[in-house]
Design a protein around this motif. Structure first.
Motif, short mmCIF file in Angstrom:
data_model
loop_
_atom_site.label_atom_id
_atom_site.label_comp_id
_atom_site.label_asym_id
_atom_site.label_seq_id
_atom_site.Cartn_x
_atom_site.Cartn_y
_atom_site.Cartn_z
N PRO A 128 14.26 -0.97 -42.52
CA PRO A 128 13.48 -1.07 -41.29
C PRO A 128 14.22 -0.42 -40.11
N ALA A 129 13.48 0.32 -39.31
CA ALA A 129 14.06 0.99 -38.14
C ALA A 129 13.94 0.08 -36.92
N THR A 130 14.86 -0.88 -36.82
CA THR A 130 14.79 -1.89 -35.75
C THR A 130 16.13 -2.10 -35.05
N ASP A 131 17.08 -1.19 -35.24
CA ASP A 131 18.40 -1.37 -34.66
C ASP A 131 18.41 -1.32 -33.14
N TYR A 132 17.37 -0.82 -32.54
CA TYR A 132 17.31 -0.65 -31.09
C TYR A 132 16.89 -1.94 -30.37
N LEU A 133 16.55 -2.98 -31.07
CA LEU A 133 16.06 -4.21 -30.44
C LEU A 133 17.20 -4.97 -29.78
N ARG A 134 16.93 -5.52 -28.61
CA ARG A 134 17.92 -6.26 -27.84
C ARG A 134 17.32 -7.60 -27.37
N LEU A 152 10.78 2.65 -19.45
CA LEU A 152 9.36 2.31 -19.42
C LEU A 152 9.22 0.80 -19.46
N GLU A 153 8.25 0.27 -18.72
CA GLU A 153 7.97 -1.17 -18.77
C GLU A 153 6.46 -1.36 -18.70
N PRO A 154 5.78 -1.19 -19.85
CA PRO A 154 4.33 -1.24 -19.87
C PRO A 154 3.80 -2.67 -19.83
N ASP A 155 2.49 -2.76 -19.66
CA ASP A 155 1.84 -4.06 -19.75
C ASP A 155 1.85 -4.58 -21.19
N HIS A 156 1.71 -3.66 -22.13
CA HIS A 156 1.71 -4.02 -23.55
C HIS A 156 2.61 -3.03 -24.29
N LEU A 157 3.43 -3.57 -25.18
CA LEU A 157 4.34 -2.74 -25.97
C LEU A 157 4.09 -2.99 -27.45
N ILE A 158 3.96 -1.90 -28.20
CA ILE A 158 3.78 -2.00 -29.64
C ILE A 158 4.96 -1.37 -30.34
N LEU A 159 5.61 -2.12 -31.19
CA LEU A 159 6.70 -1.61 -32.01
C LEU A 159 6.12 -1.12 -33.33
N ALA A 160 6.26 0.17 -33.58
CA ALA A 160 5.68 0.76 -34.78
C ALA A 160 6.62 1.83 -35.34
N ASP A 191 6.59 -12.19 -24.88
CA ASP A 191 5.25 -11.97 -24.32
C ASP A 191 4.96 -10.48 -24.21
N GLY A 192 3.76 -10.11 -24.64
CA GLY A 192 3.29 -8.74 -24.45
C GLY A 192 3.85 -7.72 -25.42
N VAL A 193 4.53 -8.17 -26.47
CA VAL A 193 5.10 -7.24 -27.45
C VAL A 193 4.51 -7.52 -28.82
N TRP A 194 4.02 -6.48 -29.45
CA TRP A 194 3.41 -6.57 -30.76
C TRP A 194 4.19 -5.70 -31.73
N ALA A 195 4.14 -6.02 -33.01
CA ALA A 195 4.80 -5.20 -34.02
C ALA A 195 3.85 -5.00 -35.19
N VAL A 196 3.85 -3.79 -35.73
CA VAL A 196 2.91 -3.46 -36.80
C VAL A 196 3.59 -2.60 -37.86
N GLY A 197 3.02 -2.64 -39.05
CA GLY A 197 3.47 -1.74 -40.09
C GLY A 197 4.66 -2.25 -40.87
N ASP A 198 5.40 -1.31 -41.42
CA ASP A 198 6.46 -1.64 -42.38
C ASP A 198 7.61 -2.44 -41.79
N LEU A 199 7.77 -2.45 -40.47
CA LEU A 199 8.93 -3.17 -39.90
C LEU A 199 8.69 -4.67 -39.74
N THR A 200 7.48 -5.16 -39.99
CA THR A 200 7.20 -6.58 -39.79
C THR A 200 7.37 -7.38 -41.07
N ASP A 247 17.59 -8.96 -42.69
CA ASP A 247 17.30 -7.74 -43.44
C ASP A 247 16.66 -6.66 -42.58
N GLY A 248 16.53 -6.92 -41.27
CA GLY A 248 16.01 -5.91 -40.36
C GLY A 248 14.54 -6.02 -40.03
N TYR A 249 13.78 -6.78 -40.81
CA TYR A 249 12.35 -6.91 -40.52
C TYR A 249 12.13 -7.84 -39.32
N VAL A 250 11.04 -7.63 -38.60
CA VAL A 250 10.75 -8.37 -37.38
C VAL A 250 9.75 -9.49 -37.66
#
Length: 368
Positions: free
Chosen positions: A239-245, A94-102, A270-279, A255-258
């Motif tokens: 934090p569930a962020t091991d998939y980030l590249r 997937l390659e959206p216009d906007h991506l939210i990491l949650a 650009d175009g990527v947002w992060a919310v919740g416990d992982l930030t 510590d895993g937080y973004v």
């Protein structure tokens, strides 16, 4: 991934508290795709209640296919995310216009469940409930909010059981809380008959698996030996962020937080947002996740519709409610002078476990 009707595409990774709020809020102005590995949202805040009273299980699992009216739910999991390019476990990209990491955080069962389907998750809860019923002595490792709530739930429903809480710090609830809150929680725990062992961590975790009956023995650093028939782990958020590249991985702290900017956009992407416990924007918590979700949804809506300006995120005042069974507990709440006592916490959360507002997002009648 492209829009079929000129509406911008939005992918939300993660179906927890912040993910579902954003997906729902943008459903009318964007082509929203919510990606989560499970078939249902789990209202984790009521997990301890479901352990001691399994009738709650039918209220805390809410199917994702009832969330969106125009968008879609994809049952899958991100394995690699580089910029706005998302690779899923199925191989789909997937390659959206906007991506939210949650994607939130992981935590030991039963506070959070890792099972990907509702039937399996419910079965595990029921198994854990039966194991608890057969245990006379309960050991809880961790004296933070989760550990205290669990101890309170068990003693409230099964007062004949012996419950001991072990904490490494000199007091309960380490963190930015008023001492009066700690004092009130300790007072109520003492009244319930919960035994506290504070100021000394255990040397090693029990050999028996958590939530299962067995011979449980631990020794604290102070040399005290404690025995029980069952134990629970009430610490270990991750934090569930091991998939980030790529650039996203570069925004991931050790510590895993973004790292995010004031608008909750991932730093340098650009175009990527992060919310919740992982930030790294604020402390973990459902209220914080909800506030961040509302802000990002409003900012994206403004960007999509061309009306309004971006709003910066500011952490709110301390807000925490720690039930100790349906009728006990204490909290620290905005607008309340002093500490919120048992009656207020019972009315706010202890009796309802806040199921209703989340069920309403899913158009799930009869679950409130």
């Amino acid at each position: 991934m492209s829009s079929t009707n000129a509406r911008p595409t939005v992918v939300v990774l993660g179906g927890g508290y912040s993910g579902i709020k954003i997906a729902k809020a943008l459903d009318d102005v964007a082509d929203v795709t919510l990606v989560a590995p499970s078939d249902a949202f789990t209202h984790n805040s009521a997990a301890w209640r479901a352990l001691v009273e399994p009738e709650w299980l039918d209220r805390i699992f809410l199917p994702y296919d009832r969330l969106l009216h125009r968008g879609q739910f994809v049952r899958d999991q991100a394995t690699a995310v580089d910029g706005r390019r998302v690779t899923l476990a199925s191989g789909r990209e997937l390659e959206p216009d906007h991506l939210i990491l949650a994607t939130g955080t992981s935590y030991p069962f039963p506070a959070k469940v890792a099972e990907p389907d509702t039937a399996t998750a419910k079965a595990r809860f029921r198994d854990a409930h039966r194991e608890l019923l057969g245990a006379d002595r309960v050991l809880v490792l961790g004296a933070g909010p989760a550990g205290l709530e669990l101890a309170g739930e068990i003693k409230a429903f099964y007062p004949e059981k012996t419950v001991t809480v072990v904490g490494a710090d000199d007091d309960v609830m380490p963190g930015p809380f008023d001492q009066a809150l700690r004092d009130e929680l300790r007072r109520q725990l003492d009244k319930l008959g919960v035994s506290l062992r504070l100021g000394s961590a255990v040397r090693s975790l029990p050999s028996a698996p958590p939530t299962a009956r067995g011979e449980v023995t631990v020794t604290t650093e102070a040399g005290e030996e404690l025995t029980a028939d069952i134990w629970y782990q009430a610490f270990g958020v991750r934090p569930a962020t091991d998939y980030l590249r790529g650039a996203l991985a570069a925004a991931r702290r050790p510590d895993g937080y973004v790292r995010v900017d004031e608008h909750l956009r991932v730093a340098g992407v650009d175009g990527v947002w992060a919310v919740g416990d992982l930030t790294d924007a604020d402390r973990d918590g459902i209220g914080t996740a909800g506030a961040q979700a509302e802000l990002v949804a409003a900012n994206l809506r403004a960007a999509i519709t061309g009306s309004g300006e971006l709003t910066g995120y500011r952490p709110g005042p301390m807000a925490i409610a720690v039930p100790l069974g349906p009728d006990g507990g204490a909290g620290q709440l905005p607008g309340i002078d002093g500490i919120a006592g048992a009656e207020m916490i019972a009315g706010l959360k202890g009796r309802t476990m806040l199921v209703g507002p989340w069920a309403a997002l899913f158009d799930a009648p009869g679950r409130a």
